[in-house]
Design an enzyme around this catalytic site. Structure first.
Site, PDB file in Angstrom:
ATOM      1  N   SER A 118      53.966  34.472  43.141  1.00  0.00           N
ATOM      2  CA  SER A 118      52.882  34.928  44.010  1.00  0.00           C
ATOM      3  C   SER A 118      53.447  35.465  45.330  1.00  0.00           C
ATOM      4  O   SER A 118      54.200  36.443  45.319  1.00  0.00           O
ATOM      5  CB  SER A 118      51.884  33.790  44.214  1.00  0.00           C
ATOM      6  OG  SER A 118      50.669  34.275  44.767  1.00  0.00           O
ATOM      7  N   ASP A 269      44.309  34.732  35.100  1.00  0.00           N
ATOM      8  CA  ASP A 269      44.559  34.847  36.535  1.00  0.00           C
ATOM      9  C   ASP A 269      43.645  35.886  37.186  1.00  0.00           C
ATOM     10  O   ASP A 269      43.628  37.049  36.787  1.00  0.00           O
ATOM     11  CB  ASP A 269      46.021  35.226  36.784  1.00  0.00           C
ATOM     12  CG  ASP A 269      46.439  35.091  38.240  1.00  0.00           C
ATOM     13  OD1 ASP A 269      45.598  34.681  39.070  1.00  0.00           O
ATOM     14  OD2 ASP A 269      47.612  35.380  38.545  1.00  0.00           O
ATOM     15  N   HIS A 299      46.757  31.309  37.492  1.00  0.00           N
ATOM     16  CA  HIS A 299      47.710  31.824  38.465  1.00  0.00           C
ATOM     17  C   HIS A 299      49.084  31.154  38.413  1.00  0.00           C
ATOM     18  O   HIS A 299      50.030  31.653  39.011  1.00  0.00           O
ATOM     19  CB  HIS A 299      47.113  31.672  39.875  1.00  0.00           C
ATOM     20  CG  HIS A 299      47.855  32.395  40.942  1.00  0.00           C
ATOM     21  ND1 HIS A 299      48.174  33.743  40.848  1.00  0.00           N
ATOM     22  CD2 HIS A 299      48.358  31.975  42.143  1.00  0.00           C
ATOM     23  CE1 HIS A 299      48.814  34.110  41.933  1.00  0.00           C
ATOM     24  NE2 HIS A 299      48.960  33.070  42.727  1.00  0.00           N
TER      25      HIS A 299
END
Length: 321
Positions: A118, A269, A299
């Site tokens: 991320s 996600d 995620h």
């Protein structure tokens, strides 16, 4: 150096290192210290995973010596004395390079593997633009490409799903928020709540997020004090690094990567929809690249499907030493 447990092969340590004039915390674990080093860049900005990582990386530790690092201003590396002016993407990039060089020297290696999750994937791409020579290969997990496009895509998917399923609460909340871009964090916070309602947030199964939070709050090395520091650090990091994240566009700024790449996204996600990551994967130039969908994840595929994550990464790495 605090070496909590060591045998001839196994390594498990928690270190406080001075990295570019800032004390930062690094955790290193593996079944065999002769295995390749894997440096893991956490998400956020300011969302560390030292507090719960060990639970999910047991299989990974069979193949790598795994380095988890609380970045400047995050988790156990947070301090109220950190200069606000140092909280920039450029500084964290310099910190990552410094840490990598320290690790290579400490373990007698020429290179390490680097994984970015991320926000950590944004940081990793910046690092690789400057010093790709320090790394064997890159693992991009829930790869951030362009947050503004990703929010628009997630809003589109959520709106379509709520109308199809006649989910009135979700529909009303999305209508109240309105489509991105948003001026403030209130709309974004409500939107993240909508994503969690759909099962597209931190984990697809909400129990997964609760378990990670519980391990962080009640386990070592965080506990209550460390969790409090992590909360402070997350607010501090978001405040100063948000602009670096919101205006990042990998499609424009990182059109090529000089080392082999492995990208992966969770099918559910909505924080960083995999469709945008996949488009970037298709376009980016690299000497070798591969893509993996994680069918049961949102995620955090490395936490939600840890055994498969370890298998994918270890197989990928075996070709690129």
């Amino acid at each position: 150096m605090n070496d909590n447990f060591k045998t001839n092969k196994r390594i498990s340590m928690l270190q406080q290192l001075l990295i570019n004039d800032c004390e930062q915390t690094v955790m290193i674990n593996g079944d065999d210290r002769s295995n390749p080093l894997l440096l893991f860049l956490h998400g956020g900005p300011g969302t560390p995973q030292i507090g719960y990582a060990r639970k999910y990386q047991k299989k990974l530790e069979e193949h790598f010596t795994v380095v988890n690092w609380d970045q400047r201003g995050a988790g156990l590396s947070y301090s109220k004395d950190i200069p606000e002016s140092s909280m920039t993407l450029d500084q964290l990039t310099a910190d990552t390079i410094h840490l990598t060089e320290r690790l290579c020297k400490q373990f007698g290696r020429q290179k390490v593997y680097i994984a970015g999750y991320s926000w950590g994937s944004v940081l990793a791409l910046h690092v690789l633009q400057k010093r790709s020579d320090l790394y064997y290969a890159y693992i991009g997990i829930s790869q951030v490409v362009n947050i503004q496009k990703e929010e628009a895509e997630a809003y589109r998917q959520l709106t379509a799903w709520s109308r199809e399923r006649k989910h009135r609460l979700l529909q009303k909340t999305l209508d109240f928020i309105g489509a991105p871009p948003w001026d403030g964090q209130v709309q974004r916070s409500l939107f993240l709540l909508c994503i969690e309602m759909k099962g597209g947030g931190f984990t697809h199964n909400p129990i997964g997020a609760l378990k990670a939070g519980g391990r962080m709050l009640f386990g070592e090395p965080y506990g209550v004090r460390g969790s409090f520091l992590a909360a402070r650090g997350q607010m501090f990091s978001l405040k100063h690094l948000w602009e670096d994240l919101i205006f990042f566009d990998a499609g424009k700024s990182v059109s090529s990567i000089e080392i082999p790449c492995c990208f992966m996204s969770g099918k559910f996600d909505l924080t960083v929809p995999g469709t945008t990551s996949y488009e970037y994967y298709q376009k980016v130039e690299a000497p070798y690249k591969e893509w993996h969908w994680f069918e049961n994840s949102a995620h955090s595929p490395h936490l939600e499907e840890p055994d498969r994550f370890a298998e994918v990464v270890s197989r990928f790495a075996s070709f690129h030493l």
